[in-house]
Scaffold this motif. Sequence first.
Motif, PDB file in Angstrom:
ATOM      1  N   UNK A 195       1.080  -1.353   0.016  1.00  0.00           N
ATOM      2  CA  UNK A 195      -0.175   0.108   0.135  1.00  0.00           C
ATOM      3  C   UNK A 195       0.878   1.247   0.061  1.00  0.00           C
ATOM      4  N   UNK A 196       2.095   1.089  -0.136  1.00  0.00           N
ATOM      5  CA  UNK A 196       3.158   2.197   0.406  1.00  0.00           C
ATOM      6  C   UNK A 196       3.884   1.895  -0.587  1.00  0.00           C
ATOM      7  N   UNK A 197       4.519   0.726  -0.469  1.00  0.00           N
ATOM      8  CA  UNK A 197       6.308   0.636  -0.885  1.00  0.00           C
ATOM      9  C   UNK A 197       6.606   1.109  -2.466  1.00  0.00           C
ATOM     10  N   UNK A 198       6.872   2.563  -2.540  1.00  0.00           N
ATOM     11  CA  UNK A 198       6.667   2.745  -4.040  1.00  0.00           C
ATOM     12  C   UNK A 198       7.855   2.205  -4.991  1.00  0.00           C
ATOM     13  N   UNK A 199       7.741   2.135  -6.018  1.00  0.00           N
ATOM     14  CA  UNK A 199       8.291   0.851  -6.760  1.00  0.00           C
ATOM     15  C   UNK A 199       8.512  -0.808  -6.718  1.00  0.00           C
ATOM     16  N   UNK A 200       8.308  -0.836  -5.749  1.00  0.00           N
ATOM     17  CA  UNK A 200       7.398  -2.411  -6.102  1.00  0.00           C
ATOM     18  C   UNK A 200       5.925  -2.941  -6.444  1.00  0.00           C
ATOM     19  N   UNK A 201       5.703  -3.987  -6.587  1.00  0.00           N
ATOM     20  CA  UNK A 201       4.674  -4.552  -7.424  1.00  0.00           C
ATOM     21  C   UNK A 201       4.483  -5.674  -6.961  1.00  0.00           C
ATOM     22  N   UNK A 202       2.987  -6.231  -7.079  1.00  0.00           N
ATOM     23  CA  UNK A 202       2.487  -7.044  -6.490  1.00  0.00           C
ATOM     24  C   UNK A 202       3.394  -8.741  -7.245  1.00  0.00           C
ATOM     25  N   UNK A 203       4.162  -8.422  -8.351  1.00  0.00           N
ATOM     26  CA  UNK A 203       4.959  -9.941  -8.590  1.00  0.00           C
ATOM     27  C   UNK A 203       5.764  -9.757  -7.451  1.00  0.00           C
ATOM     28  N   UNK A 204       6.170  -8.946  -6.519  1.00  0.00           N
ATOM     29  CA  UNK A 204       7.464  -8.981  -6.184  1.00  0.00           C
ATOM     30  C   UNK A 204       7.174  -9.481  -4.682  1.00  0.00           C
ATOM     31  N   UNK A 205       6.111  -9.306  -4.270  1.00  0.00           N
ATOM     32  CA  UNK A 205       5.505  -9.880  -3.598  1.00  0.00           C
ATOM     33  C   UNK A 205       5.569 -11.204  -2.894  1.00  0.00           C
ATOM     34  N   UNK A 206       5.187 -12.115  -4.453  1.00  0.00           N
ATOM     35  CA  UNK A 206       5.982 -13.325  -4.477  1.00  0.00           C
ATOM     36  C   UNK A 206       7.287 -14.139  -4.842  1.00  0.00           C
ATOM     37  N   UNK A 207       7.769 -12.953  -5.486  1.00  0.00           N
ATOM     38  CA  UNK A 207       9.662 -13.000  -5.892  1.00  0.00           C
ATOM     39  C   UNK A 207       9.801 -12.954  -4.072  1.00  0.00           C
ATOM     40  N   UNK A 208       9.891 -12.698  -3.349  1.00  0.00           N
ATOM     41  CA  UNK A 208      10.234 -11.893  -1.547  1.00  0.00           C
ATOM     42  C   UNK A 208      11.225 -10.710  -1.947  1.00  0.00           C
ATOM     43  N   UNK A 209      11.094  -9.925  -3.210  1.00  0.00           N
ATOM     44  CA  UNK A 209      12.145  -8.576  -3.950  1.00  0.00           C
ATOM     45  C   UNK A 209      12.465  -8.304  -2.257  1.00  0.00           C
ATOM     46  N   UNK A 210      13.791  -8.455  -2.300  1.00  0.00           N
ATOM     47  CA  UNK A 210      14.239  -7.133  -1.142  1.00  0.00           C
ATOM     48  C   UNK A 210      14.326  -5.171  -1.571  1.00  0.00           C
TER      49      UNK A 210
END
Length: 274
Positions: free
Chosen positions: A64-79
Amino acid sequence: MTSTRYSRNEALFGEEGQHKIRNTRVAIVGLGGLGSHVAQQLVYLGVANFLLIDDDAATDSSLNRLVGAYDSDVQAGTRKTDSAARLIKLVTPNAHIRTLPVNVEAAEVGPTLKTVDVVFGCFDKDIPRLKLTELCARIAEPYFDLASDTGDDGGPTFGGRVVFSNGSGCMFCLGLVDQEELARESLAPEHRQARDRSYGISTEALEDTGPAVVSVNGAVASLAVTEFMLLVTGLGTPVPVLNYYGEKRLIRRSVDLPAPNCPYCVGLWNRGLD
Ligand SMILES: [Zn+2]
Protein backbone atom coordinates in the motif's frame (compact mmCIF):
# COMPACT_ATOMS: atom_id res chain seq x y z
CA MET A 1 22.98 17.63 -27.95
CA THR A 2 22.69 19.45 -24.67
CA SER A 3 20.62 17.54 -22.14
CA THR A 4 17.52 19.29 -20.97
CA ARG A 5 16.76 16.73 -18.31
CA TYR A 6 17.40 19.04 -15.38
CA SER A 7 16.57 22.38 -16.97
CA ARG A 8 13.55 22.90 -14.74
CA ASN A 9 15.62 22.06 -11.65
CA GLU A 10 18.29 24.47 -12.81
CA ALA A 11 15.65 27.17 -13.11
CA LEU A 12 15.51 27.00 -9.31
CA PHE A 13 19.09 26.33 -8.23
CA GLY A 14 21.26 26.70 -11.33
CA GLU A 15 23.63 24.41 -13.20
CA GLU A 16 26.10 24.58 -10.36
CA GLY A 17 23.44 23.43 -7.90
CA GLN A 18 22.55 20.55 -10.19
CA HIS A 19 26.20 19.63 -10.44
CA LYS A 20 26.47 19.55 -6.65
CA ILE A 21 23.44 17.27 -6.41
CA ARG A 22 24.90 14.89 -8.98
CA ASN A 23 28.16 14.72 -7.05
CA THR A 24 26.58 14.08 -3.65
CA ARG A 25 26.75 10.48 -2.45
CA VAL A 26 23.66 9.55 -0.49
CA ALA A 27 22.82 6.67 1.84
CA ILE A 28 19.21 5.69 2.50
CA VAL A 29 18.84 3.37 5.47
CA GLY A 30 15.39 1.81 5.50
CA LEU A 31 13.72 1.42 2.08
CA GLY A 32 10.12 0.97 3.19
CA GLY A 33 7.22 3.38 3.01
CA LEU A 34 9.39 6.45 3.65
CA GLY A 35 12.71 5.38 2.17
CA SER A 36 11.26 4.23 -1.16
CA HIS A 37 9.74 7.71 -1.64
CA VAL A 38 13.07 9.29 -0.75
CA ALA A 39 14.90 7.10 -3.30
CA GLN A 40 12.42 8.00 -6.02
CA GLN A 41 12.57 11.72 -5.34
CA LEU A 42 16.36 11.81 -5.05
CA VAL A 43 16.90 10.16 -8.42
CA TYR A 44 14.50 12.56 -10.11
CA LEU A 45 16.30 15.41 -8.36
CA GLY A 46 19.49 14.22 -10.01
CA VAL A 47 21.34 12.25 -7.33
CA ALA A 48 23.41 9.59 -9.09
CA ASN A 49 25.28 7.83 -6.30
CA PHE A 50 23.31 5.72 -3.84
CA LEU A 51 23.99 3.40 -0.94
CA LEU A 52 20.81 1.45 -0.05
CA ILE A 53 20.62 -0.38 3.28
CA ASP A 54 17.71 -2.58 4.42
CA ASP A 55 17.40 -6.25 5.36
CA ASP A 56 13.68 -6.49 4.62
CA ALA A 57 11.68 -7.75 1.61
CA ALA A 58 8.41 -6.67 0.00
CA THR A 59 5.29 -8.11 1.64
CA ASP A 60 1.62 -7.98 0.77
CA SER A 61 0.89 -5.58 3.62
CA SER A 62 3.64 -3.19 2.47
CA LEU A 63 2.29 -2.84 -1.08
CA ASN A 64 0.00 0.00 0.00
CA ARG A 65 3.03 2.26 0.25
CA LEU A 66 6.19 0.67 -1.14
CA VAL A 67 7.01 2.93 -4.08
CA GLY A 68 8.59 0.99 -6.96
CA ALA A 69 7.46 -2.44 -5.73
CA TYR A 70 4.81 -4.44 -7.58
CA ASP A 71 2.47 -7.34 -6.96
CA SER A 72 4.99 -9.80 -8.43
CA ASP A 73 7.60 -8.67 -5.88
CA VAL A 74 5.54 -10.12 -3.04
CA GLN A 75 5.61 -13.58 -4.61
CA ALA A 76 9.28 -13.24 -5.49
CA GLY A 77 10.21 -11.92 -2.05
CA THR A 78 12.13 -9.06 -3.67
CA ARG A 79 14.37 -7.23 -1.26
CA LYS A 80 13.46 -3.60 -0.64
CA THR A 81 17.01 -2.60 -1.56
CA ASP A 82 16.52 -4.31 -4.94
CA SER A 83 13.15 -2.76 -5.75
CA ALA A 84 14.56 0.67 -4.90
CA ALA A 85 17.67 0.02 -7.00
CA ARG A 86 15.47 -1.07 -9.92
CA LEU A 87 13.43 2.11 -9.67
CA ILE A 88 16.57 4.28 -9.61
CA LYS A 89 18.05 2.46 -12.64
CA LEU A 90 14.87 2.92 -14.67
CA VAL A 91 15.14 6.69 -14.22
CA THR A 92 18.94 7.00 -14.42
CA PRO A 93 20.52 3.86 -15.91
CA ASN A 94 24.09 4.96 -15.19
CA ALA A 95 23.47 5.76 -11.52
CA HIS A 96 26.02 4.20 -9.19
CA ILE A 97 24.17 2.01 -6.69
CA ARG A 98 25.45 -0.11 -3.85
CA THR A 99 23.03 -2.28 -1.87
CA LEU A 100 23.64 -3.63 1.61
CA PRO A 101 20.84 -6.02 2.63
CA VAL A 102 21.60 -5.88 6.35
CA ASN A 103 20.19 -4.43 9.55
CA VAL A 104 21.47 -1.05 10.75
CA GLU A 105 23.13 -2.85 13.67
CA ALA A 106 25.41 -4.84 11.32
CA ALA A 107 29.12 -4.12 11.75
CA GLU A 108 29.68 -3.09 8.14
CA VAL A 109 27.11 -0.27 8.20
CA GLY A 110 29.30 2.32 9.97
CA PRO A 111 32.39 1.91 7.78
CA THR A 112 30.24 1.90 4.62
CA LEU A 113 28.48 5.12 5.66
CA LYS A 114 31.88 6.81 5.71
CA THR A 115 31.86 6.56 1.91
CA VAL A 116 28.82 8.84 1.50
CA ASP A 117 28.16 12.55 2.08
CA VAL A 118 24.58 12.63 3.42
CA VAL A 119 22.50 10.00 5.23
CA PHE A 120 18.73 9.50 5.32
CA GLY A 121 17.22 7.29 8.03
CA CYS A 122 13.73 6.02 7.28
CA PHE A 123 12.64 3.83 10.18
CA ASP A 124 9.49 3.25 12.17
CA LYS A 125 11.25 2.56 15.47
CA ASP A 126 13.42 4.67 17.75
CA ILE A 127 16.16 2.13 18.43
CA PRO A 128 17.46 2.05 14.82
CA ARG A 129 17.02 5.83 14.67
CA LEU A 130 19.31 6.28 17.65
CA LYS A 131 21.79 3.78 16.24
CA LEU A 132 22.03 5.77 13.01
CA THR A 133 22.18 9.05 14.97
CA GLU A 134 25.16 7.58 16.81
CA LEU A 135 26.95 6.33 13.68
CA CYS A 136 26.46 9.63 11.85
CA ALA A 137 27.68 11.58 14.91
CA ARG A 138 30.79 9.41 15.17
CA ILE A 139 31.69 10.01 11.51
CA ALA A 140 30.42 13.63 11.54
CA GLU A 141 27.97 13.28 8.66
CA PRO A 142 24.74 15.19 8.07
CA TYR A 143 21.74 13.03 8.91
CA PHE A 144 18.08 13.42 8.01
CA ASP A 145 15.84 11.33 10.26
CA LEU A 146 12.31 10.77 8.97
CA ALA A 147 9.32 9.59 10.96
CA SER A 148 5.65 9.29 10.17
CA ASP A 149 2.66 8.74 12.44
CA THR A 150 4.19 10.35 15.48
CA GLY A 151 0.94 11.49 17.03
CA ASP A 152 1.43 11.33 20.76
CA ASP A 153 -1.21 13.59 22.22
CA GLY A 154 -3.74 10.85 22.75
CA GLY A 155 -6.02 11.58 19.80
CA PRO A 156 -6.12 9.96 16.38
CA THR A 157 -3.32 11.88 14.73
CA PHE A 158 -1.31 11.41 11.58
CA GLY A 159 1.65 13.19 10.08
CA GLY A 160 5.34 13.03 10.76
CA ARG A 161 8.55 14.91 11.15
CA VAL A 162 12.03 15.38 9.77
CA VAL A 163 15.01 15.93 12.08
CA PHE A 164 18.24 17.26 10.63
CA SER A 165 21.35 16.50 12.68
CA ASN A 166 24.72 17.97 11.89
CA GLY A 167 26.45 18.35 15.23
CA SER A 168 24.13 20.86 16.87
CA GLY A 169 20.83 19.12 17.56
CA CYS A 170 19.50 15.61 17.08
CA MET A 171 16.44 13.59 18.06
CA PHE A 172 18.02 12.86 21.44
CA CYS A 173 18.87 16.38 22.63
CA LEU A 174 15.71 17.79 21.03
CA GLY A 175 13.68 15.51 23.29
CA LEU A 176 12.16 13.47 20.46
CA VAL A 177 12.95 10.01 21.78
CA ASP A 178 9.96 8.26 23.28
CA GLN A 179 11.54 6.75 26.40
CA GLU A 180 8.55 4.46 27.01
CA GLU A 181 8.75 3.12 23.48
CA LEU A 182 12.51 2.80 23.71
CA ALA A 183 12.26 0.76 26.90
CA ARG A 184 9.69 -1.49 25.24
CA GLU A 185 11.65 -1.89 21.98
CA SER A 186 14.83 -2.82 23.80
CA LEU A 187 13.22 -5.88 25.43
CA ALA A 188 13.42 -9.39 24.05
CA PRO A 189 10.12 -10.39 22.35
CA GLU A 190 8.91 -12.60 25.21
CA HIS A 191 9.63 -9.90 27.80
CA ARG A 192 7.97 -7.32 25.59
CA GLN A 193 4.81 -9.42 25.44
CA ALA A 194 4.81 -9.86 29.22
CA ARG A 195 5.28 -6.12 29.69
CA ASP A 196 2.48 -5.33 27.24
CA ARG A 197 0.15 -7.70 29.04
CA SER A 198 0.93 -6.06 32.37
CA TYR A 199 0.22 -2.67 30.79
CA GLY A 200 -2.98 -4.02 29.29
CA ILE A 201 -1.75 -3.43 25.74
CA SER A 202 -2.42 -5.84 22.93
CA THR A 203 0.98 -6.64 21.40
CA GLU A 204 -0.59 -7.01 18.01
CA ALA A 205 -1.78 -3.42 18.20
CA LEU A 206 1.82 -2.28 18.45
CA GLU A 207 3.62 -4.61 16.04
CA ASP A 208 3.74 -3.02 12.61
CA THR A 209 -0.01 -2.78 12.37
CA GLY A 210 -0.31 0.93 13.05
CA PRO A 211 -1.34 3.35 10.31
CA ALA A 212 1.06 3.72 7.38
CA VAL A 213 -0.33 5.60 4.40
CA VAL A 214 1.42 6.35 1.12
CA SER A 215 0.40 10.00 0.88
CA VAL A 216 1.41 10.80 4.46
CA ASN A 217 4.78 9.12 3.94
CA GLY A 218 5.16 11.00 0.68
CA ALA A 219 4.55 14.34 2.42
CA VAL A 220 7.24 13.60 5.02
CA ALA A 221 9.69 12.36 2.36
CA SER A 222 9.07 15.51 0.29
CA LEU A 223 9.90 17.71 3.26
CA ALA A 224 13.15 15.82 3.84
CA VAL A 225 14.24 15.81 0.18
CA THR A 226 13.51 19.54 -0.10
CA GLU A 227 15.67 20.23 2.97
CA PHE A 228 18.39 18.08 1.35
CA MET A 229 18.09 20.15 -1.83
CA LEU A 230 18.54 23.36 0.19
CA LEU A 231 21.59 21.91 1.96
CA VAL A 232 23.37 20.63 -1.12
CA THR A 233 22.68 23.52 -3.50
CA GLY A 234 23.34 26.16 -0.85
CA LEU A 235 19.88 27.61 -1.35
CA GLY A 236 19.23 27.46 2.40
CA THR A 237 20.08 25.76 5.66
CA PRO A 238 17.95 22.82 6.83
CA VAL A 239 15.98 23.50 10.00
CA PRO A 240 16.56 21.11 12.93
CA VAL A 241 12.96 19.87 13.09
CA LEU A 242 10.09 20.14 10.63
CA ASN A 243 6.75 18.82 11.85
CA TYR A 244 3.87 17.81 9.61
CA TYR A 245 0.51 17.80 11.38
CA GLY A 246 -1.70 15.97 8.92
CA GLU A 247 -4.96 16.47 10.73
CA LYS A 248 -4.42 20.20 11.13
CA ARG A 249 -2.99 20.51 7.61
CA LEU A 250 -0.01 22.30 9.05
CA ILE A 251 3.72 22.16 8.49
CA ARG A 252 5.66 23.91 11.16
CA ARG A 253 9.31 24.19 12.17
CA SER A 254 9.99 23.48 15.81
CA VAL A 255 11.40 26.33 17.88
CA ASP A 256 12.65 24.01 20.64
CA LEU A 257 16.34 24.34 21.37
CA PRO A 258 18.57 21.28 21.84
CA ALA A 259 19.62 20.43 25.40
CA PRO A 260 23.30 21.19 26.04
CA ASN A 261 26.07 18.60 26.17
CA CYS A 262 24.28 16.04 24.04
CA PRO A 263 26.03 12.65 24.18
CA TYR A 264 25.61 12.38 20.40
CA CYS A 265 26.13 15.96 19.13
CA VAL A 266 28.97 16.70 21.56
CA GLY A 267 30.16 13.48 23.20
CA LEU A 268 30.44 11.30 20.10
CA TRP A 269 30.82 13.95 17.41
CA ASN A 270 33.67 13.07 15.02
CA ARG A 271 35.08 10.55 17.49
CA GLY A 272 35.28 7.77 14.90
CA LEU A 273 33.79 4.29 14.95
CA ASP A 274 34.56 1.84 17.74
ZN1 LIG B 1 22.08 15.83 19.99
